[in-house]
Enzyme design. Structure first.
Site, PDB file in Angstrom:
ATOM      1  N   ASN A  93       6.945  -2.819   5.939  1.00  0.00           N
ATOM      2  CA  ASN A  93       5.602  -2.288   6.187  1.00  0.00           C
ATOM      3  C   ASN A  93       5.777  -1.116   7.144  1.00  0.00           C
ATOM      4  OD1 ASN A  93       2.916  -1.847   6.856  1.00  0.00           O
ATOM      5  ND2 ASN A  93       2.886  -3.480   8.383  1.00  0.00           N
ATOM      6  N   GLY A  94       5.289   0.068   6.757  1.00  0.00           N
ATOM      7  CA  GLY A  94       5.405   1.223   7.635  1.00  0.00           C
ATOM      8  C   GLY A  94       6.114   2.369   6.941  1.00  0.00           C
ATOM      9  N   TRP A 143       0.908  -1.162   0.000  1.00  0.00           N
ATOM     10  CA  TRP A 143       0.000   0.000   0.000  1.00  0.00           C
ATOM     11  C   TRP A 143       0.937   1.198   0.000  1.00  0.00           C
ATOM     12  CZ3 TRP A 143      -1.363   4.275   3.050  1.00  0.00           C
ATOM     13  CH2 TRP A 143      -2.601   4.860   2.738  1.00  0.00           C
ATOM     14  N   LYS A 145     -19.977   2.723   4.040  1.00  0.00           N
ATOM     15  CA  LYS A 145     -19.937   1.483   3.250  1.00  0.00           C
ATOM     16  C   LYS A 145     -20.142   1.791   1.770  1.00  0.00           C
ATOM     17  CE  LYS A 145     -18.443  -0.984   5.348  1.00  0.00           C
ATOM     18  NZ  LYS A 145     -18.117  -0.813   6.716  1.00  0.00           N
TER      19      LYS A 145
HETATM   20  C1  F6R Z   1     -14.361   0.507   6.855  1.00  0.00           C
HETATM   21  C2  F6R Z   1     -13.249   0.046   7.644  1.00  0.00           C
HETATM   22  C3  F6R Z   1     -12.369   1.059   8.275  1.00  0.00           C
HETATM   23  C4  F6R Z   1     -11.867   0.536   9.633  1.00  0.00           C
HETATM   24  C5  F6R Z   1     -10.813   1.501  10.206  1.00  0.00           C
HETATM   25  C6  F6R Z   1     -10.363   1.060  11.581  1.00  0.00           C
HETATM   26  O1  F6R Z   1     -15.121  -0.537   6.357  1.00  0.00           O
HETATM   27  O2  F6R Z   1     -13.022  -1.124   7.766  1.00  0.00           O
HETATM   28  O3  F6R Z   1     -12.977   2.295   8.413  1.00  0.00           O
HETATM   29  O4  F6R Z   1     -12.951   0.418  10.492  1.00  0.00           O
HETATM   30  O5  F6R Z   1      -9.722   1.566   9.347  1.00  0.00           O
HETATM   31  O6  F6R Z   1      -9.802  -0.212  11.535  1.00  0.00           O
HETATM   32  P1  F6R Z   1      -9.672  -1.075  12.846  1.00  0.00           P
HETATM   33  O7  F6R Z   1     -11.043  -1.398  13.302  1.00  0.00           O
HETATM   34  O8  F6R Z   1      -8.899  -2.287  12.432  1.00  0.00           O
HETATM   35  O9  F6R Z   1      -8.951  -0.229  13.837  1.00  0.00           O
END
Ligand code: F6R
Length: 611
Positions: free
Chosen positions: A99-100, A73, A486
């Protein structure tokens, strides 16, 4: 962001790396690359998805017993072949995947002198140059020692993985604020960003902690700190298997994960009640400490933030504690007022989101206890928090979060009830009764999933709507935000959410003939208000898709163009678990109707380990 895998000690290391990259591709898919080690380094890398690399591997078969792979990414440098990982030093003796972000890479590049040329624009490549220089200066080549010296010079957040011709069976990895696990099984050494990449080989893994560096060989692994002292990583076993990480006949992981929600929620609720009391053992909480809490901060990002908005309602309603919900990336850079009586709840599916981890650390610096509401067992947030509540959703692979969200809401309800119990705000019998009612959610979710054909028809009809507005109040508002997110992230259509009562203060000006408004109007104490707000947008020409509940939909049908009917929720605060599902399905069907890549939407990655 970015996925890393390394394997040493298998004849088919390349196949294993490619299979691992397939499971890591959710972390980024701007490019992919692989390098095979041994007496020389042979590498192949391609911009774009992993399929471009696998096609190239067919033309240029590459084999070896040791190798490392990467799926990217992009942060520094365009997502092209040159900037794809691995990166090698100019002599081709050291390769690295990363990564980072190495924040001081420019200073480090300059320190190598003007005559050193770099092939790529990345921050990563300098790490290969520096390690090669260290190895060249050693009398007996020792990749671990070389990496230790280099890592001490790096600033930023990184997990790095090296191979070198001078130490041909060895992979060396280093971790600082980006996830990295190591494992050993059947004479093969492994490392990866995520256990999903290794689950086909072993369930017993060790997560490196910040500042740890590991040497991995076919004989095993050793972990040291930057000074070379032996240290212990966090060893654990994973409780899910390969099957859970496959699509199992569904066209997309997102659809599979939407359909897994009844089971996931049942797993989150399982075994919480004993002797008439709610037990959240992983919280490791002290009753006195909970009694003294005078404020709660909920910190999260994206979808997890939206689940936090529901948790706020639950804690305020049941436990009577004031709650603020804040975007983690904002919280970490301001001066919030916290104390040891402020409880911080950090919500994250991955437990690796760097903004959330940093926000939790910022809170801990002010002595606030931190509880992590997390899905991934053994993740950084789970390890570093004072207490943890796991959501037990199983692996979530699709970039668009679904089952993690609904299980986070359920986890938040449990937390609300638990705080109420520990503070003596509710009778055990009341809590037991609510918990009993929550057990009905999985069956209700099954019923909601039957709306799928109806939702698919609506999605086909509105697949080209240029702008969709989601409105809601109380428990409907977080779901309006989530529905809009979404739709944006997988269909690339413009969507926004507003508190329904705010429409008249400005956003209603956007409504014109044919605008699509999705209105969250489940049964509850704000239902009547929602009906009025629906009438207001409809009067101005909007087409309204309303999400309502059995029993009250007759009122809605008179005012909305389409109504999706949910079964009655077992509790008003549990309603969001049901009402989000048609919106997940709607975005899924709109995206597939538009031919978009549902599981890997553009510009996104599942785990966001950069700021
Ligand atoms: C949207 C989605 C993101 C994650 C956000 C936080 O569908 O998945 O908005 O919710 O990047 O990720 P977590 O929950 O892994 O900290």
């Amino acid at each position: 962001m970015c996925g890393i895998i390394g394997i040493t000690g298998r004849d088919d290391a390349v196949d294993g790396i490619v299979a691992g990259l397939q499971r890591l591709e959710y972390r980024g898919y701007d490019s992919a690359g692989i390098v095979v080690g041994g007496q020389e380094l042979a590498y192949l890398k391609r911009a774009g998805k992993l399929s471009n690399l696998t096609a190239a591997l067919e033309d240029e078969p590459t084999a070896g017993r040791i190798g490392i792979g990467h799926t990217r990414w992009a942060t520094h440098g365009a997502p092209n072949d040159v900037n794809a990982h691995p990166h090698l030093d100019p002599s081709g003796r050291v390769a690295v995947v990363h990564n980072g972000i190495i924040e001081n890479y420019q200073a480090l590049r300059a320190s190598l002198g003007d005559d050193v040329t770099f092939a790529s624009e990345t921050d990563t490549e300098v790490a290969a140059h520096l390690v090669a220089r260290e190895l060249a200066a050693q009398t007996t080549p020792d990749l671990l020692a070389a990496v230790r010296t280099v890592v001490a010079q790096l600033e930023g957040a990184f997990s790095l993985c090296f191979v070198a011709v001078d130490d041909p069976d060895t992979i060396v990895v280093a971790k600082h604020e980006a996830p990295l696990i190591v494992a050993h099984a059947d004479g093969v050494g492994y490392c990866a960003s995520d256990v999903a990449a290794l689950i086909a080989h072993t369930r017993d893994v060790a997560a490196l902690l910040d500042g740890q560096i590991a040497r991995i060989t076919p004989e095993g692994y050793e972990v040291v700190d930057v000074d070379g002292n032996a240290v212990e990583p966090h060893r654990y076993s994973v409780d899910w298997d390969l099957d859970a990480a496959e699509k199992q006949g569904y066209d997309h992981f997102m659809l599979k994960e939407i359909h897994e929600q009844p089971q996931a929620v049942a797993d989150t609720l399982r075994d919480r009640l004993a002797d008439g009391r709610l037990h959240l053992d992983e919280l490791r909480s002290d009753e006195g400490e909970i009694a003294r809490i005078d404020k709660v901060f909920i910190l999260a990002c994206g979808t997890s933030l939206h689940s936090g908005m529901v948790t706020k309602l639950a804690i305020e309603h049941w436990a009577g504690i004031p709650v603020e919900v804040e975007v983690a990336s904002e919280f970490r850079y301001r001066d919030p007022i916290l104390s040891e009586h402020t409880l911080v709840i950090a919500i994250s599916q991955s437990g690796e989101t760097s903004d959330t981890i940093a926000a939790a650390n910022h809170a801990r610096d002010q002595r606030a206890p931190v509880i992590a509401l997390v899905n991934v067992v053994g993740s950084t947030l789970a390890r570093e928090a004072d207490g943890v509540l796991y959501t037990h959703a199983g692996p979530e692979v699709a970039v668009a979060s679904t089952k993690a969200f609904t299980t986070q809401i359920v986890g938040g309800l449990l937390l609300g009830l638990y705080l109420a119990q520990q503070r003596g705000r509710m009778y055990s019998s009341e809590i037991g009764d609510i918990l009993q009612r929550l057990q009905r959610i999985p069956a209700a979710l099954e019923q909601v999933l039957e709306l799928d054909p109806q939702v698919a028809n609506l999605a086909e009809r509105y697949q080209d709507a240029p702008y969709t507005m989601f409105i809601g109040r109380h428990t409907g508002l977080p779901i309006a935000y989530e529905g809009a997110l979404k739709l944006k992230e997988i269909s690339y259509l413009h969507a926004e959410a507003f508190p329904a009562g705010e429409m008249k203060h400005g956003p209603i000006a956007l409504i014109e003939e044919g605008s699509l408004v999705v209105a969250l109007a489940p049964a509850g104490h704000v239902f009547g208000k929602m009906v009025s707000n629906i009438q207001e947008v409809r009067a101005r020409g909007a087409a309204v898709l309303a999400i309502g509940t059995e029993g009250s939909v007759s009122d809605l049908k008179a005012h909305a163009d389409h109504v999706l009917t949910l079964p009655e929720a077992p509790h008003e605060l549990a309603g969001p678990v049901l009402s989000v599902v048609p919106l997940q399905l709607f975005s899924y069907h709109v995206a597939t109707a538009r031919g978009e890549d549902v599981d890997q939407p553009r510009n996104l990655a599942k785990t966001v380990t950069v700021e």
